[in-house]
Scaffold this motif. Structure first.
Motif, PDB file in Angstrom:
ATOM      1  N   GLY A   1     -10.219  -9.752  -0.428  1.00 44.43           N
ATOM      2  CA  GLY A   1     -10.357  -8.366  -0.686  1.00 44.43           C
ATOM      3  C   GLY A   1      -9.478  -7.559   0.203  1.00 44.43           C
ATOM      4  N   ALA A   2      -8.822  -7.890   1.186  1.00 46.59           N
ATOM      5  CA  ALA A   2      -8.007  -7.276   2.247  1.00 46.59           C
ATOM      6  C   ALA A   2      -7.347  -6.244   1.505  1.00 46.59           C
ATOM      7  CB  ALA A   2      -7.393  -8.153   3.168  1.00 46.59           C
ATOM      8  N   LEU A   3      -6.416  -6.610   0.882  1.00 43.71           N
ATOM      9  CA  LEU A   3      -5.360  -5.864   0.075  1.00 43.71           C
ATOM     10  C   LEU A   3      -5.890  -4.864  -0.770  1.00 43.71           C
ATOM     11  CD1 LEU A   3      -2.469  -4.968  -0.369  1.00 43.71           C
ATOM     12  CD2 LEU A   3      -2.301  -6.624  -2.334  1.00 43.71           C
ATOM     13  N   ALA A   4      -6.915  -5.206  -1.518  1.00 43.12           N
ATOM     14  CA  ALA A   4      -7.722  -4.222  -2.609  1.00 43.12           C
ATOM     15  C   ALA A   4      -8.238  -3.224  -1.852  1.00 43.12           C
ATOM     16  CB  ALA A   4      -8.599  -4.924  -3.381  1.00 43.12           C
ATOM     17  N   VAL A   5      -8.852  -3.641  -0.622  1.00 40.75           N
ATOM     18  CA  VAL A   5      -9.617  -2.595  -0.031  1.00 40.75           C
ATOM     19  C   VAL A   5      -8.490  -1.540   0.670  1.00 40.75           C
ATOM     20  CG1 VAL A   5     -10.851  -2.297   2.157  1.00 40.75           C
ATOM     21  CG2 VAL A   5     -11.590  -3.943   0.663  1.00 40.75           C
ATOM     22  N   ALA A   6      -7.498  -2.159   1.121  1.00 40.26           N
ATOM     23  CA  ALA A   6      -6.297  -1.283   1.682  1.00 40.26           C
ATOM     24  C   ALA A   6      -5.855  -0.300   0.591  1.00 40.26           C
ATOM     25  CB  ALA A   6      -5.269  -1.919   2.311  1.00 40.26           C
ATOM     26  N   MET A   7      -5.358  -0.889  -0.472  1.00 40.80           N
ATOM     27  CA  MET A   7      -5.294  -0.042  -1.588  1.00 40.80           C
ATOM     28  C   MET A   7      -6.055   0.965  -2.113  1.00 40.80           C
ATOM     29  SD  MET A   7      -2.697  -2.535  -3.862  1.00 40.80           S
ATOM     30  CE  MET A   7      -4.273  -3.612  -4.298  1.00 40.80           C
ATOM     31  N   ALA A   8      -7.419   0.773  -1.981  1.00 38.46           N
ATOM     32  CA  ALA A   8      -8.412   1.695  -2.356  1.00 38.46           C
ATOM     33  C   ALA A   8      -8.447   2.987  -1.573  1.00 38.46           C
ATOM     34  CB  ALA A   8      -9.825   0.798  -2.152  1.00 38.46           C
ATOM     35  N   GLY A   9      -7.859   2.907  -0.467  1.00 38.15           N
ATOM     36  CA  GLY A   9      -7.677   4.097   0.535  1.00 38.15           C
ATOM     37  C   GLY A   9      -6.780   4.974  -0.112  1.00 38.15           C
ATOM     38  N   HIS A  10      -5.733   4.464  -0.991  1.00 37.92           N
ATOM     39  CA  HIS A  10      -4.690   5.189  -1.788  1.00 37.92           C
ATOM     40  C   HIS A  10      -4.827   5.295  -3.240  1.00 37.92           C
ATOM     41  CE1 HIS A  10      -3.241   4.079   2.196  1.00 37.92           C
ATOM     42  NE2 HIS A  10      -2.589   4.858   2.137  1.00 37.92           N
ATOM     43  N   ALA A  11      -5.745   4.706  -4.010  1.00 32.82           N
ATOM     44  CA  ALA A  11      -5.594   4.443  -5.393  1.00 32.82           C
ATOM     45  C   ALA A  11      -6.683   5.308  -5.862  1.00 32.82           C
ATOM     46  CB  ALA A  11      -5.597   3.391  -5.696  1.00 32.82           C
ATOM     47  N   SER A  12      -6.724   5.608  -7.047  1.00 27.84           N
ATOM     48  CA  SER A  12      -8.066   6.100  -8.069  1.00 27.84           C
ATOM     49  C   SER A  12      -9.103   5.103  -8.039  1.00 27.84           C
ATOM     50  CB  SER A  12      -7.499   6.449  -9.441  1.00 27.84           C
ATOM     51  OG  SER A  12      -8.653   6.930 -10.030  1.00 27.84           O
TER      52      SER A  12
ATOM     53  N   VAL B   1       0.854  -1.065   0.059  1.00 32.81           N
ATOM     54  CA  VAL B   1      -0.125  -0.072  -0.168  1.00 32.81           C
ATOM     55  C   VAL B   1       0.884   1.238   0.128  1.00 32.81           C
ATOM     56  CG1 VAL B   1      -1.594   1.317   1.438  1.00 32.81           C
ATOM     57  CG2 VAL B   1      -1.916  -1.049   1.001  1.00 32.81           C
ATOM     58  N   ASP B   2       2.090   1.193   0.705  1.00 36.35           N
ATOM     59  CA  ASP B   2       2.866   2.448   0.734  1.00 36.35           C
ATOM     60  C   ASP B   2       3.523   2.691  -0.700  1.00 36.35           C
ATOM     61  OD1 ASP B   2       2.761   2.700   3.382  1.00 36.35           O
ATOM     62  OD2 ASP B   2       4.654   1.536   3.926  1.00 36.35           O
ATOM     63  N   HIS B   3       3.412   1.770  -1.769  1.00 31.56           N
ATOM     64  CA  HIS B   3       3.904   2.070  -2.783  1.00 31.56           C
ATOM     65  C   HIS B   3       2.681   2.787  -4.034  1.00 31.56           C
ATOM     66  CE1 HIS B   3       7.239  -0.167  -1.544  1.00 31.56           C
ATOM     67  NE2 HIS B   3       7.929   0.358  -2.256  1.00 31.56           N
ATOM     68  N   ILE B   4       1.449   2.766  -3.388  1.00 34.06           N
ATOM     69  CA  ILE B   4       0.373   3.051  -4.239  1.00 34.06           C
ATOM     70  C   ILE B   4      -0.044   4.648  -4.181  1.00 34.06           C
ATOM     71  CG2 ILE B   4      -2.086   2.952  -4.615  1.00 34.06           C
ATOM     72  CD1 ILE B   4      -0.405   0.165  -5.025  1.00 34.06           C
ATOM     73  N   ARG B   5      -0.039   5.194  -5.411  1.00 30.77           N
ATOM     74  CA  ARG B   5      -0.302   6.753  -5.725  1.00 30.77           C
ATOM     75  C   ARG B   5      -1.598   6.855  -5.783  1.00 30.77           C
ATOM     76  NH1 ARG B   5       3.150   7.151 -10.545  1.00 30.77           N
ATOM     77  NH2 ARG B   5       1.809   5.488 -11.119  1.00 30.77           N
TER      78      ARG B   5
ATOM     79  N   LYS C   1     -18.353   1.239   2.511  1.00 28.23           N
ATOM     80  CA  LYS C   1     -18.881   2.233   1.742  1.00 28.23           C
ATOM     81  C   LYS C   1     -17.823   2.734   0.649  1.00 28.23           C
ATOM     82  CE  LYS C   1     -22.162   3.501   4.855  1.00 28.23           C
ATOM     83  NZ  LYS C   1     -22.850   2.216   5.312  1.00 28.23           N
ATOM     84  N   LEU C   2     -17.126   1.652   0.274  1.00 29.98           N
ATOM     85  CA  LEU C   2     -15.988   1.905  -0.884  1.00 29.98           C
ATOM     86  C   LEU C   2     -16.707   2.092  -2.286  1.00 29.98           C
ATOM     87  CD1 LEU C   2     -13.060   0.093   0.585  1.00 29.98           C
ATOM     88  CD2 LEU C   2     -13.262   2.447   0.665  1.00 29.98           C
ATOM     89  N   ASN C   3     -16.698   3.248  -2.950  1.00 32.17           N
ATOM     90  CA  ASN C   3     -17.172   3.227  -4.229  1.00 32.17           C
ATOM     91  C   ASN C   3     -15.825   3.385  -5.536  1.00 32.17           C
ATOM     92  OD1 ASN C   3     -15.864   5.771  -4.042  1.00 32.17           O
ATOM     93  ND2 ASN C   3     -17.689   6.795  -4.166  1.00 32.17           N
ATOM     94  N   ASN C   4     -14.461   3.155  -4.886  1.00 32.53           N
ATOM     95  CA  ASN C   4     -13.434   2.836  -5.999  1.00 32.53           C
ATOM     96  C   ASN C   4     -13.011   1.713  -6.057  1.00 32.53           C
ATOM     97  OD1 ASN C   4     -12.236   3.347  -3.492  1.00 32.53           O
ATOM     98  ND2 ASN C   4     -10.552   4.381  -4.479  1.00 32.53           N
ATOM     99  N   VAL C   5     -13.550   0.633  -5.677  1.00 27.76           N
ATOM    100  CA  VAL C   5     -12.790  -0.762  -5.597  1.00 27.76           C
ATOM    101  C   VAL C   5     -14.232  -1.753  -6.179  1.00 27.76           C
ATOM    102  CG1 VAL C   5     -13.627  -1.287  -3.211  1.00 27.76           C
ATOM    103  CG2 VAL C   5     -11.663  -2.512  -4.345  1.00 27.76           C
TER     104      VAL C   5
END
Length: 107
Positions: A43-54, A26-30, A77-81
């Motif tokens: 989906g644990a990683l995807a959800v974590a990355m959603a907080g940092h990714a488009s 996640v630290d490498h996601i822009r 309530k994530l709408n970008n994953v």
């Protein structure tokens, strides 16, 4: 949304063991990144990355894992994953999409 026993077991046993690796990824996601999470499991990683990714797209061959991943994203309530039931050996349905980052853990 249905309950997934396999997803519950995975989230209880496997996800905690991978938390350090996931934080490192996640630290490498822009913020502008579009990410493909191959074999996303719960989906644990995807959800974590959603907080940092488009946007993050998670794919997995297991319907149980996709059910679990969708439930987690909905509860937050994530709408970008998004999560799709898909075999990673054939990604031809994604020929019209571009991703900045692709990740796979335990695949």
């Amino acid at each position: 949304m249905q309950f997934s026993f396999n997803g519950f077991i995975y989230r209880s046993l496997i996800d905690p063991m991978l938390s350090g690796i996931r934080r490192s990824i996640v630290d490498h996601i822009r913020p502008e990144d579009h990410v493909l999470d191959v074999a996303c499991g719960t989906g644990a990683l995807a959800v974590a990355m959603a907080g940092h990714a488009s946007h993050v797209t998670g794919i997995d061959l297991s319907e149980d894992m996709i059910v679990t991943a969708r439930r987690t994203a909905a509860s937050r309530k994530l709408n970008n994953v998004s999560f799709e039931l898909l075999d990673a050996t054939d990604l031809s349905c994604y020929t019209d999409r571009q991703y900045d980052v692709a990740v796979a853990t335990l695949a």
